[in-house]
Design a protein around this motif. Sequence first.
Motif, PDB file in Angstrom:
ATOM      1  N   PRO A   1      -4.116   4.810   8.308  1.00 12.34           N
ATOM      2  CA  PRO A   1      -5.558   4.553   8.340  1.00 12.34           C
ATOM      3  C   PRO A   1      -5.913   3.071   8.355  1.00 12.34           C
ATOM      4  CG  PRO A   1      -5.077   6.318   6.802  1.00 12.34           C
ATOM      5  CD  PRO A   1      -3.750   5.762   7.227  1.00 12.34           C
ATOM      6  N   VAL A   2      -5.189   2.247   7.582  1.00  8.49           N
ATOM      7  CA  VAL A   2      -5.482   0.813   7.575  1.00  8.49           C
ATOM      8  C   VAL A   2      -5.132   0.193   8.922  1.00  8.49           C
ATOM      9  CG1 VAL A   2      -4.841  -1.410   6.555  1.00  8.49           C
ATOM     10  CG2 VAL A   2      -5.279   0.560   5.081  1.00  8.49           C
TER      11      VAL A   2
ATOM     12  N   GLN B   1      -1.484   5.373   3.254  1.00 13.31           N
ATOM     13  CA  GLN B   1      -2.609   4.531   3.666  1.00 13.31           C
ATOM     14  C   GLN B   1      -2.266   3.605   4.834  1.00 13.31           C
ATOM     15  OE1 GLN B   1      -3.746   2.550  -0.013  1.00 13.31           O
ATOM     16  NE2 GLN B   1      -5.200   4.170  -0.505  1.00 13.31           N
ATOM     17  N   HIS B   2      -1.002   3.504   5.208  1.00 10.63           N
ATOM     18  CA  HIS B   2      -0.617   2.586   6.279  1.00 10.63           C
ATOM     19  C   HIS B   2      -1.287   2.939   7.599  1.00 10.63           C
ATOM     20  CE1 HIS B   2       3.252   0.645   4.447  1.00 10.63           C
ATOM     21  NE2 HIS B   2       2.237   0.693   3.589  1.00 10.63           N
TER      22      HIS B   2
ATOM     23  N   LEU C   1       0.829  -1.199   0.000  1.00 16.47           N
ATOM     24  CA  LEU C   1       0.000   0.000   0.000  1.00 16.47           C
ATOM     25  C   LEU C   1       0.865   1.251   0.000  1.00 16.47           C
ATOM     26  CD1 LEU C   1      -2.667  -0.965   2.714  1.00 16.47           C
ATOM     27  CD2 LEU C   1      -2.935  -1.044   0.230  1.00 16.47           C
TER      28      LEU C   1
ATOM     29  N   GLY D   1     -11.353   2.878  -0.443  1.00 15.09           N
ATOM     30  CA  GLY D   1      -9.924   2.655  -0.270  1.00 15.09           C
ATOM     31  C   GLY D   1      -9.551   1.219  -0.605  1.00 15.09           C
ATOM     32  N   PRO D   2      -8.396   0.764  -0.127  1.00 10.85           N
ATOM     33  CA  PRO D   2      -7.934  -0.601  -0.428  1.00 10.85           C
ATOM     34  C   PRO D   2      -8.804  -1.657   0.243  1.00 10.85           C
ATOM     35  CG  PRO D   2      -6.520   0.423   1.224  1.00 10.85           C
ATOM     36  CD  PRO D   2      -7.440   1.504   0.723  1.00 10.85           C
TER      37      PRO D   2
END
Length: 299
Positions: free
Chosen positions: A39-40, A36-37, A32, A107-108
């Motif tokens: 938030p995930v 985004q790290h 990613l 998102g992802p």
Amino acid sequence: MPVPMPHPYAESRPLPPYRALFAVDAKDFTGLPAAQHGPVSQLIPQLVEQALERSGLHQLRDAQRFPANTGDGVVFGFDPVHLPFVLWPFLGVLDGVLGSYNRQAVGPRIRLRASIHVGPLPDGGEPGDGNGTARNDMHRLLDSRPVKAILAAASEEVTHLAAIVSDRVYEDVVLGAYTGLHPDRCVEVAATVEGKNFAQRAWLYVPSPSGNLVRAGLQPREEIQDAGPTGPTEAQGKRPGKDGSGNSQHVGEGAAVMGDIGGDFTYTGPSTTYRGTNQHWGSGDNVAGDKRAGAGDHQ
């Protein structure tokens, strides 16, 4: 003040309490974008908490031992009395929670590997609580080749969770019939981790099989040859994984089909041809059944 270091086998000492362990890791987290790290990392615990809530495991949610956010997942210990309910219904509910999120997420996608283990661990309110061989093994199971391979082989649209259960948990909880998870939903694997001195018998469970995993299980060889339904065999009624009969599957590396599968199956791949009900594989993307999928089915 230095912490006293015990000498192995110099004397007997009390055994730490048994603690069950649960951990999840996100598939492809390191791929990613860096933005985004964070938030995930915050999202994964929220999804796990939501699944605990929906499973009715309020006591477990509020009584986690030595919980930790690993960045791409979470890990926590708990009283083993909750193990039957973590196996069933929690894993299935977590798969559903992930699916609901993924269907509406901008998102992802969040697809998780999970591991479940149990063993003696210190839990006396000290900084080192939760550290020990059982925890090390739980993380090795989470990183093992079979659970990674089966999640990669399944459809990202349908299969959001793949779980690996230690043999100790399987023997005590699943074969002991304390859980709603039937043994026929589990597949025996040899859990190994590349570059690590680790090899243990374990059991895979995928709440929502898909893609090649489902296609293989839908084509027993008798139906292909005779165009007729296949009834249950005598071997299906025997306990899996105990006497080499029944629905037991033995996978060294790669993916396997799980579920209520009976009859004689054929797998034909680039380098392997296999016939039979019980399955003993070495490596590769292994499925039971008649695999006739193109390259586009692998994800």
